[in-house]
Design an enzyme around this catalytic site. Sequence first.
Site: not given
Length: 323
Positions: A236, A265, A284
């Site tokens: 994370r 992000e 990601h």
Amino acid sequence: MSGYRVVVTDHGFPDLQAEASALREVGAELSVYQCRNVLEVADAVREADAVLTQWAPMTAEAIAAMTHCKVIVRYGIGVDNVDLEAAGKRGIPVVNVPDYALEEVADHAMALLLSLARKLPQVTAKVRAGKWQTNPCRPMRSLRGQTLGLAGFGNIAHHVASRAQAFGMRVAAYDPFVPDEAFEAAGVLRVDFDRLLAASDAISVHLPLTAETHHLFRSETFARMKPDALLINTSRGGVVHSGDLAEALAAGRLGGAGLDVLEQEPVAADSPLITMPNVLLTSHCAWYTEDALERLKRFAALEVVRALQGQPLKHVVNRKWLP
């Protein structure tokens, strides 16, 4: 036909055929939305028998609108977008899908580690600039005999450990919630957090984002690591303080970083991490293969099926708040 209504609050998938197929077997139909705020979520889930959600804000306000929901299933491992306590107090189990991309994320973590250890971005840049050297970017060290530290020792970290051991690395891990037997069975040395920082040549982060882990890796943490240590994060983004990491790298207090997740992000266009030669950034995407995508969708739908049929759920994450 039972007429169950299963709401998808939002998704980024090409289609929902896997979900529709699984749910059709129990007479359930999908109602699909692309909710972006709490009011849209609350309106969508009001009459839902079950909810599938990806990124939409499943806040206490949205959950309070539910009249007879039996389960909330989060596509993926993290449940940051769901108010677990609010759901639990309403008697609604929240379920994640932690087992759909174990191999993929472990492969990605090792790919980042190998690329940084071999300085592939820097070497590639030299070749493209017309510099052909047989010993570029000195110094390089063999991975064999180095120590990989794992912050967190769950399922993905276990897979990373076995991969690192195949490269001849020693593996140590910190996780206060895992029994000694799991470390022993994996041939991994159990250490406390201080020892993990001090002894590791590279650290791979495999932690959930909680109040305790938020910015666990920050300036004072980096100061306790080896000055040439590598940091890998496929868990994370909020576990690592991006600004502090950039400062540590710029000052030469770390050897490099491989990040698949970030606090913000997409990554900000002016982030100093983008231009650093000893930083690898991916979008990601560690979880992704076509196989993993299908597993994610199917496993999520099967948890809904279990809930609608009154069967035990596999991965309840808010059990402590349930009646």
